[in-house]
Structures are given as structure tokens and as C-alpha cells.
Design a protein around this motif. Structure first.
Motif, PDB file in Angstrom:
ATOM      1  N   TYR A 101      47.331  34.546  26.246  1.00  0.00           N
ATOM      2  CA  TYR A 101      48.721  34.951  26.426  1.00  0.00           C
ATOM      3  C   TYR A 101      48.922  36.465  26.357  1.00  0.00           C
ATOM      4  O   TYR A 101      50.050  36.942  26.297  1.00  0.00           O
ATOM      5  N   ASN A 102      47.796  37.219  26.359  1.00  0.00           N
ATOM      6  CA  ASN A 102      47.857  38.684  26.324  1.00  0.00           C
ATOM      7  C   ASN A 102      48.653  39.188  25.117  1.00  0.00           C
ATOM      8  O   ASN A 102      49.464  40.105  25.222  1.00  0.00           O
ATOM      9  N   VAL A 103      48.426  38.547  23.975  1.00  0.00           N
ATOM     10  CA  VAL A 103      49.141  38.881  22.747  1.00  0.00           C
ATOM     11  C   VAL A 103      48.321  39.875  21.932  1.00  0.00           C
ATOM     12  O   VAL A 103      47.096  39.768  21.844  1.00  0.00           O
ATOM     13  N   ASP A 104      49.006  40.818  21.341  1.00  0.00           N
ATOM     14  CA  ASP A 104      48.343  41.786  20.486  1.00  0.00           C
ATOM     15  C   ASP A 104      47.909  41.109  19.184  1.00  0.00           C
ATOM     16  O   ASP A 104      48.724  40.480  18.495  1.00  0.00           O
ATOM     17  N   TYR A 105      46.645  41.218  18.840  1.00  0.00           N
ATOM     18  CA  TYR A 105      46.072  40.569  17.657  1.00  0.00           C
ATOM     19  C   TYR A 105      46.803  40.989  16.380  1.00  0.00           C
ATOM     20  O   TYR A 105      47.104  40.150  15.532  1.00  0.00           O
ATOM     21  N   PHE A 106      47.077  42.277  16.231  1.00  0.00           N
ATOM     22  CA  PHE A 106      47.706  42.758  14.998  1.00  0.00           C
ATOM     23  C   PHE A 106      49.160  42.313  14.888  1.00  0.00           C
ATOM     24  O   PHE A 106      49.661  42.089  13.799  1.00  0.00           O
ATOM     25  N   TRP A 107      49.826  42.147  16.027  1.00  0.00           N
ATOM     26  CA  TRP A 107      51.179  41.600  15.956  1.00  0.00           C
ATOM     27  C   TRP A 107      51.132  40.153  15.476  1.00  0.00           C
ATOM     28  O   TRP A 107      51.893  39.764  14.600  1.00  0.00           O
ATOM     29  N   MET A 167      50.093  42.961  24.680  1.00  0.00           N
ATOM     30  CA  MET A 167      49.247  44.114  24.952  1.00  0.00           C
ATOM     31  C   MET A 167      49.548  44.623  26.351  1.00  0.00           C
ATOM     32  O   MET A 167      49.844  43.847  27.253  1.00  0.00           O
ATOM     33  N   GLU A 168      49.457  45.903  26.504  1.00  0.00           N
ATOM     34  CA  GLU A 168      49.622  46.501  27.826  1.00  0.00           C
ATOM     35  C   GLU A 168      48.357  46.260  28.630  1.00  0.00           C
ATOM     36  O   GLU A 168      47.257  46.288  28.090  1.00  0.00           O
ATOM     37  N   PHE A 169      48.514  46.028  29.905  1.00  0.00           N
ATOM     38  CA  PHE A 169      47.345  45.856  30.766  1.00  0.00           C
ATOM     39  C   PHE A 169      46.583  47.174  30.782  1.00  0.00           C
ATOM     40  O   PHE A 169      47.183  48.237  30.891  1.00  0.00           O
ATOM     41  N   PRO A 170      45.279  47.105  30.650  1.00  0.00           N
ATOM     42  CA  PRO A 170      44.496  48.348  30.577  1.00  0.00           C
ATOM     43  C   PRO A 170      44.632  49.176  31.854  1.00  0.00           C
ATOM     44  O   PRO A 170      44.049  48.869  32.879  1.00  0.00           O
ATOM     45  N   ASP A 187      50.420  53.584  44.481  1.00  0.00           N
ATOM     46  CA  ASP A 187      51.147  53.023  43.337  1.00  0.00           C
ATOM     47  C   ASP A 187      51.616  51.597  43.596  1.00  0.00           C
ATOM     48  O   ASP A 187      51.616  50.760  42.692  1.00  0.00           O
ATOM     49  N   TYR A 188      52.008  51.311  44.822  1.00  0.00           N
ATOM     50  CA  TYR A 188      52.457  49.963  45.168  1.00  0.00           C
ATOM     51  C   TYR A 188      51.298  48.970  45.055  1.00  0.00           C
ATOM     52  O   TYR A 188      51.444  47.892  44.488  1.00  0.00           O
ATOM     53  N   ASP A 189      50.142  49.361  45.579  1.00  0.00           N
ATOM     54  CA  ASP A 189      48.950  48.514  45.469  1.00  0.00           C
ATOM     55  C   ASP A 189      48.614  48.239  43.998  1.00  0.00           C
ATOM     56  O   ASP A 189      48.308  47.114  43.624  1.00  0.00           O
ATOM     57  N   LYS A 190      48.681  49.285  43.193  1.00  0.00           N
ATOM     58  CA  LYS A 190      48.378  49.140  41.762  1.00  0.00           C
ATOM     59  C   LYS A 190      49.357  48.192  41.087  1.00  0.00           C
ATOM     60  O   LYS A 190      48.968  47.378  40.252  1.00  0.00           O
ATOM     61  N   SER A 191      50.634  48.273  41.460  1.00  0.00           N
ATOM     62  CA  SER A 191      51.625  47.394  40.826  1.00  0.00           C
ATOM     63  C   SER A 191      51.398  45.936  41.218  1.00  0.00           C
ATOM     64  O   SER A 191      51.610  45.034  40.405  1.00  0.00           O
ATOM     65  N   ILE A 192      50.934  45.686  42.455  1.00  0.00           N
ATOM     66  CA  ILE A 192      50.633  44.319  42.878  1.00  0.00           C
ATOM     67  C   ILE A 192      49.517  43.743  42.015  1.00  0.00           C
ATOM     68  O   ILE A 192      49.609  42.617  41.517  1.00  0.00           O
ATOM     69  N   ILE A 193      48.469  44.507  41.812  1.00  0.00           N
ATOM     70  CA  ILE A 193      47.343  44.051  40.989  1.00  0.00           C
ATOM     71  C   ILE A 193      47.785  43.816  39.554  1.00  0.00           C
ATOM     72  O   ILE A 193      47.461  42.792  38.948  1.00  0.00           O
ATOM     73  N   THR A 194      48.540  44.742  39.014  1.00  0.00           N
ATOM     74  CA  THR A 194      49.004  44.628  37.622  1.00  0.00           C
ATOM     75  C   THR A 194      49.847  43.370  37.429  1.00  0.00           C
ATOM     76  O   THR A 194      49.649  42.627  36.469  1.00  0.00           O
ATOM     77  N   GLU A 195      50.765  43.107  38.332  1.00  0.00           N
ATOM     78  CA  GLU A 195      51.617  41.928  38.207  1.00  0.00           C
ATOM     79  C   GLU A 195      50.829  40.648  38.430  1.00  0.00           C
ATOM     80  O   GLU A 195      51.076  39.639  37.762  1.00  0.00           O
ATOM     81  N   PHE A 196      49.866  40.675  39.339  1.00  0.00           N
ATOM     82  CA  PHE A 196      49.042  39.494  39.600  1.00  0.00           C
ATOM     83  C   PHE A 196      48.276  39.076  38.352  1.00  0.00           C
ATOM     84  O   PHE A 196      48.249  37.891  38.005  1.00  0.00           O
ATOM     85  N   VAL A 197      47.662  40.005  37.658  1.00  0.00           N
ATOM     86  CA  VAL A 197      46.860  39.641  36.485  1.00  0.00           C
ATOM     87  C   VAL A 197      47.716  39.216  35.301  1.00  0.00           C
ATOM     88  O   VAL A 197      47.219  38.580  34.377  1.00  0.00           O
ATOM     89  N   LYS A 198      48.991  39.508  35.332  1.00  0.00           N
ATOM     90  CA  LYS A 198      49.893  39.068  34.268  1.00  0.00           C
ATOM     91  C   LYS A 198      50.286  37.597  34.425  1.00  0.00           C
ATOM     92  O   LYS A 198      50.769  36.979  33.487  1.00  0.00           O
ATOM     93  N   LEU A 199      50.085  37.040  35.626  1.00  0.00           N
ATOM     94  CA  LEU A 199      50.445  35.652  35.884  1.00  0.00           C
ATOM     95  C   LEU A 199      49.529  34.694  35.144  1.00  0.00           C
ATOM     96  O   LEU A 199      48.400  35.053  34.786  1.00  0.00           O
TER      97      LEU A 199
END
Length: 126
Positions: free
Chosen positions: A55-61, A71-74, A89-101
Motif C-alpha cells: 500500500y506504499n505506506v511509510d513504515y515509521f508512520w 511514501m513518496e514515489f522515488p 514532465d508529462y511522460d514522467k507524470s504518466i509513469i508516476t501515476e501508473f505505478v501508484k495504481l
């Protein structure tokens, strides 16, 4: 707030999923999730790590209540991809949003893209 209370906060308020859905992704039954949330049973370190990973959760939280829940995507990885493949930047945002799914959501997009590519290949002259 206990770890169990943070799991409930994560599941119910931040992710908006049922106990069954939450548990299925990490390989446990909904009654196990319920027992964690109510404090009836403790949660193992391996399950905490599974929740963080899936779930991309921060361990310390999750364990201590410190910082942000997610956690923020690296960005370093995205920046490396952008450099190597000349992404804007648009290409990067597509990748970032895809991996959050979720895995299931990504599978739907991959299936759609395969269909688009197959249709395109039919149109190309030999």
C-alpha cells in the motif's frame, strides 16, 4: 494511536477499502484485519512490511505514528528513466501515476494498451 488503530485509519479513511479487500492484497482474511484493528491480536513484523510494500505506506508512520502515511514515489528512479529515455514532465507524470495504481488497476490498463497495439498492427501495411 496504536498500530491497529493506524491500520484501521489507513484502510477505512485513507484507502477507503473493506477489511476483506485490504486483507486479500496482503494475503490474510478479513477477521485477521479486524483483530489487528481492535487490538485482539498483534501484528507480525512481516505483515507490517507487507502492508507498507503493498500500500506504499511509510513504515515509521505505521509503527510509530511519525511522518506521513504514504511514501513518496522515488523521484530519483523517475529522473533516471527520464534521462535515459528522453521523457518530458508529462511522460514522467504518466509513469508516476501508473505505478501508484493497484496491481488490478494496472492490469486493466495493460490489457487496454495491448488491444490498442494489436489494432494498430492490423492497420499497418506489410
Amino acid at each position: 494511536m496504536t498500530v491497529g488503530e493506524r491500520i484501521k485509519e489507513l484502510r477505512k479513511n485513507l484507502l477507503g477499502v473493506s477489511m476483506e479487500t485490504f486483507g486479500k492484497k496482503i494475503g490474510v482474511a478479513k477477521n485477521t484485519v479486524s483483530q489487528w484493528e481492535t487490538g485482539t491480536n498483534g501484528i507480525s513484523e512481516s505483515m507490517i512490511r507487507s502492508i507498507c510494500r503493498e500500500y506504499n505506506v511509510d513504515y515509521f508512520w505505521l509503527t510509530e505514528g511519525k511522518g506521513n502515511p504514504f511514501m513518496e514515489f522515488p523521484t530519483v528512479l523517475i529522473d533516471q528513466l527520464a534521462f535515459e529515455y528522453d521523457l518530458d514532465d508529462y511522460d514522467k507524470s504518466i509513469i508516476t501515476e501508473f505505478v501508484k495504481l493497484t496491481k488490478e488497476e494496472r492490469a486493466i490498463i495493460v490489457k487496454y494498451m495491448k488491444n490498442v497495439i494489436a489494432e494498430q498492427e492490423k492497420k499497418e501495411p506489410d
